[in-house]
Design a protein around this motif. Structure first.
Motif, PDB file in Angstrom:
ATOM      1  N   ARG A  34      41.516  76.796  32.703  1.00 18.41           N
ATOM      2  CA  ARG A  34      41.835  76.866  34.132  1.00 18.41           C
ATOM      3  C   ARG A  34      41.134  75.805  34.967  1.00 18.41           C
ATOM      4  O   ARG A  34      41.670  75.353  35.975  1.00 18.41           O
ATOM      5  N   LEU A  35      39.904  75.456  34.595  1.00 22.43           N
ATOM      6  CA  LEU A  35      39.139  74.557  35.466  1.00 22.43           C
ATOM      7  C   LEU A  35      39.076  73.107  34.988  1.00 22.43           C
ATOM      8  O   LEU A  35      38.946  72.189  35.789  1.00 22.43           O
ATOM      9  N   GLN A  59      29.829  86.798  41.382  1.00 18.91           N
ATOM     10  CA  GLN A  59      29.124  86.112  40.307  1.00 18.91           C
ATOM     11  C   GLN A  59      28.630  84.725  40.719  1.00 18.91           C
ATOM     12  O   GLN A  59      27.600  84.261  40.253  1.00 18.91           O
ATOM     13  N   LEU A 103      28.712  82.859  35.325  1.00 16.60           N
ATOM     14  CA  LEU A 103      30.034  83.373  34.941  1.00 16.60           C
ATOM     15  C   LEU A 103      30.028  84.008  33.549  1.00 16.60           C
ATOM     16  O   LEU A 103      30.950  83.813  32.766  1.00 16.60           O
ATOM     17  N   ILE A 110      41.435  70.637  36.618  1.00 19.57           N
ATOM     18  CA  ILE A 110      41.001  70.293  37.978  1.00 19.57           C
ATOM     19  C   ILE A 110      39.917  69.222  37.916  1.00 19.57           C
ATOM     20  O   ILE A 110      39.950  68.232  38.654  1.00 19.57           O
ATOM     21  N   GLN A 131      40.696  86.197  36.749  1.00 20.62           N
ATOM     22  CA  GLN A 131      39.529  86.913  37.240  1.00 20.62           C
ATOM     23  C   GLN A 131      39.806  87.570  38.582  1.00 20.62           C
ATOM     24  O   GLN A 131      40.609  87.073  39.364  1.00 20.62           O
ATOM     25  N   GLN A 181      38.818  80.543  29.065  1.00 21.22           N
ATOM     26  CA  GLN A 181      39.511  80.650  30.358  1.00 21.22           C
ATOM     27  C   GLN A 181      39.012  79.582  31.334  1.00 21.22           C
ATOM     28  O   GLN A 181      39.801  78.954  32.046  1.00 21.22           O
ATOM     29  N   ILE A 182      37.703  79.366  31.346  1.00 22.07           N
ATOM     30  CA  ILE A 182      37.135  78.334  32.217  1.00 22.07           C
ATOM     31  C   ILE A 182      37.656  76.965  31.788  1.00 22.07           C
ATOM     32  O   ILE A 182      38.059  76.149  32.623  1.00 22.07           O
ATOM     33  N   LEU A 192      30.087  74.118  36.255  1.00 25.97           N
ATOM     34  CA  LEU A 192      30.380  75.544  36.071  1.00 25.97           C
ATOM     35  C   LEU A 192      30.631  75.860  34.596  1.00 25.97           C
ATOM     36  O   LEU A 192      30.128  76.856  34.065  1.00 25.97           O
ATOM     37  N   ALA A 225      32.034  66.799  39.125  1.00 26.19           N
ATOM     38  CA  ALA A 225      30.755  67.226  38.552  1.00 26.19           C
ATOM     39  C   ALA A 225      30.499  68.715  38.795  1.00 26.19           C
ATOM     40  O   ALA A 225      29.984  69.411  37.921  1.00 26.19           O
ATOM     41  N   GLY A 226      30.879  69.206  39.967  1.00 24.23           N
ATOM     42  CA  GLY A 226      30.638  70.606  40.296  1.00 24.23           C
ATOM     43  C   GLY A 226      31.411  71.548  39.381  1.00 24.23           C
ATOM     44  O   GLY A 226      30.895  72.571  38.928  1.00 24.23           O
ATOM     45  N   ILE A 227      32.668  71.194  39.103  1.00 21.41           N
ATOM     46  CA  ILE A 227      33.497  72.027  38.231  1.00 21.41           C
ATOM     47  C   ILE A 227      32.999  71.938  36.783  1.00 21.41           C
ATOM     48  O   ILE A 227      32.893  72.951  36.077  1.00 21.41           O
ATOM     49  N   GLY A 252      43.207  78.055  39.607  1.00 18.19           N
ATOM     50  CA  GLY A 252      41.951  78.083  38.865  1.00 18.19           C
ATOM     51  C   GLY A 252      41.807  79.326  38.013  1.00 18.19           C
ATOM     52  O   GLY A 252      42.719  79.686  37.271  1.00 18.19           O
ATOM     53  N   LEU A 253      40.669  80.033  38.166  1.00 17.06           N
ATOM     54  CA  LEU A 253      40.380  81.208  37.333  1.00 17.06           C
ATOM     55  C   LEU A 253      41.183  82.426  37.806  1.00 17.06           C
ATOM     56  O   LEU A 253      40.627  83.425  38.252  1.00 17.06           O
ATOM     57  N   LEU A 301      34.868  75.482  45.414  1.00 14.51           N
ATOM     58  CA  LEU A 301      36.219  75.225  44.900  1.00 14.51           C
ATOM     59  C   LEU A 301      36.692  76.363  44.009  1.00 14.51           C
ATOM     60  O   LEU A 301      37.810  76.857  44.159  1.00 14.51           O
ATOM     61  N   GLY A 310      29.922  72.223  45.872  1.00 21.52           N
ATOM     62  CA  GLY A 310      31.347  71.873  45.874  1.00 21.52           C
ATOM     63  C   GLY A 310      32.092  72.595  44.760  1.00 21.52           C
ATOM     64  O   GLY A 310      33.171  73.155  44.983  1.00 21.52           O
ATOM     65  N   GLY A 311      31.508  72.616  43.567  1.00 24.61           N
ATOM     66  CA  GLY A 311      32.148  73.272  42.425  1.00 24.61           C
ATOM     67  C   GLY A 311      32.322  74.766  42.634  1.00 24.61           C
ATOM     68  O   GLY A 311      33.395  75.311  42.381  1.00 24.61           O
ATOM     69  N   LEU A 363      34.458  68.182  43.155  1.00 22.92           N
ATOM     70  CA  LEU A 363      35.685  68.407  42.394  1.00 22.92           C
ATOM     71  C   LEU A 363      35.484  68.084  40.922  1.00 22.92           C
ATOM     72  O   LEU A 363      36.053  68.724  40.053  1.00 22.92           O
ATOM     73  N   THR A 416      30.602  86.830  32.362  1.00 20.91           N
ATOM     74  CA  THR A 416      31.646  87.767  31.939  1.00 20.91           C
ATOM     75  C   THR A 416      33.005  87.081  31.805  1.00 20.91           C
ATOM     76  O   THR A 416      33.979  87.708  31.389  1.00 20.91           O
ATOM     77  N   VAL A 417      33.073  85.800  32.175  1.00 21.60           N
ATOM     78  CA  VAL A 417      34.345  85.079  32.093  1.00 21.60           C
ATOM     79  C   VAL A 417      34.444  84.381  30.730  1.00 21.60           C
ATOM     80  O   VAL A 417      33.527  83.667  30.353  1.00 21.60           O
ATOM     81  N   PRO A 418      35.553  84.606  29.982  1.00 18.79           N
ATOM     82  CA  PRO A 418      35.706  83.936  28.686  1.00 18.79           C
ATOM     83  C   PRO A 418      35.623  82.411  28.843  1.00 18.79           C
ATOM     84  O   PRO A 418      36.199  81.847  29.774  1.00 18.79           O
ATOM     85  N   ALA A 473      27.051  68.642  44.599  1.00 17.75           N
ATOM     86  CA  ALA A 473      28.042  68.758  43.523  1.00 17.75           C
ATOM     87  C   ALA A 473      28.217  70.222  43.122  1.00 17.75           C
ATOM     88  O   ALA A 473      29.340  70.713  43.008  1.00 17.75           O
ATOM     89  N   LEU A 474      27.100  70.917  42.955  1.00 19.83           N
ATOM     90  CA  LEU A 474      27.153  72.317  42.528  1.00 19.83           C
ATOM     91  C   LEU A 474      27.799  73.197  43.597  1.00 19.83           C
ATOM     92  O   LEU A 474      28.642  74.052  43.289  1.00 19.83           O
TER      93      LEU A 474
END
Lengths: 163, 145
Positions: free
Chosen positions: A65-66, B67, A54, A69, B59, A61-62, A44, A39-41, B55-56, B45, B41-42, A37, A56-58, B38-39
């Motif tokens: 939005r993220l 992706q 990602l 979280i 998209q 936006q990341i 990204l 480190a993983g996010i 979230g996103l 999620l 999980g991310g 929840l 192509t994602v602005p 961790a990766l």
């Protein structure tokens, strides 16, 4: 410092967590599971900044939005981590990996702060670029490195190599 | 069928012995296992929250899934690759550990569910999140029981 920590360790709450068959494992697994929840996010966003995922994602936006979280994950991390520290403060304080971990968290925080105060202010100019400008890539790489270090130190803390 | 001899054999394998007898190998492999966790999980999620409309959300869900898929399968591969030597080093302990068996069962279900699903529904996203987090949770508990 040690006498204060010894006093904390002798409080009933600290003993309760340390000696509980259920409490300690539950807090500990919460701390580990929240890695996804938090480190993983964060990873990204960092991978987007270095231009690896990602693409192509602005970027904005990341971030919008993220990051909230990840921030929620960070709160769970800090609370569960504080409880783990509370359960055995002397052992944590005297552990080299714990100390390095705290320094790395500080560095990761400073890196994030610097990123948001400088390069991210002009995100509109590079928001949709698959490969963000060098300084943004540097910030992403630094974040990936620091947080990986934090995870590694957190894990190593359990082993008593240097005690 | 009695499985214990098989697990004893696992533990006696070259890799199992090497990892068990080394002071640093298990912790180092475990660190890589956690980084991959961790990766994974991310990414899970991000994909499942999108299916839930969180979230996103700007998209396209299928595009986001596409992706992130390499990162998802990459981290699963890394988790399996690091999980095997750790298992081999303490196979007999795992044999007697209920969380280990729960983890393997849940892993099989989660893996099949993620790879085979066609449904982009909200319940599917909740099930996926629940399954993967249970796998990680059971994994952590191998150390406790």
């Amino acid at each position: 410092m040690i006498p204060l920590l010894q006093w904390i360790e002798a409080t009933s709450g600290s003993i309760a967590i340390r000696e509980s068959i259920l409490l300690y494992p539950v807090i500990e697994s919460t701390h580990v599971l929240t890695l996804g929840l938090f480190a993983g996010i964060i990873a990204l966003l960092d991978l987007r900044l270095v231009g690896a995922a990602l693409r192509t994602v602005p970027v904005s936006q990341i971030a919008t939005r993220l990051l909230p979280i990840a921030l929620g994950g960070f709160v769970i991390m800090v609370v569960s981590g504080a409880l783990l520290f509370y359960s055995s403060p002397v052992r944590a304080y005297t552990n080299i990996f714990f100390r390095v971990k705290l320094v790395l968290i500080l560095l990761a925080g400073l890196n994030a702060l610097l990123f948001h105060l400088t390069i991210f202010r002009d995100v509109a100019g590079w928001d949709t670029l698959a490969q963000p400008p060098p300084r943004a890539r540097m910030a992403g790489l630094a974040s990936l490195t620091f947080w990986s270090g934090v995870i590694i130190c957190g894990r190593m803390q359990a082993y008593k190599w240097f005690e | 069928m009695e499985l214990l001899p098989l697990f004893q054999w696992f533990e006696a394998t070259f890799i199992g012995t090497k990892v068990r007898e080394s002071l640093w190998m298990f912790p180092v492999i475990e660190c890589v296992h956690l980084l991959a966790l961790a990766l994974l999980g991310g990414t899970i999620l991000a994909v499942d929250l999108r299916r839930l409309g969180l979230g996103l959300k700007e998209q396209n869900a299928a595009d986001l899934n596409r992706q992130l898929h390499p990162w998802m399968s990459g981290s699963v591969a890394m988790l399996i690759l690091t999980g095997i030597p750790m298992f081999l080093s303490e196979a007999v302990k795992c044999y007697y550990s209920p969380p280990f068996w729960y983890k393997m069962g849940l892993l099989a279900v989660a893996y099949t569910f993620t790879l085979r699903r066609r449904a982009e529904s909200r319940p599917a996203a909740v099930v996926s999140l629940g399954l993967w987090f249970s796998v990680a949770f059971a994994g952590r508990w191998i150390a406790f029981y």
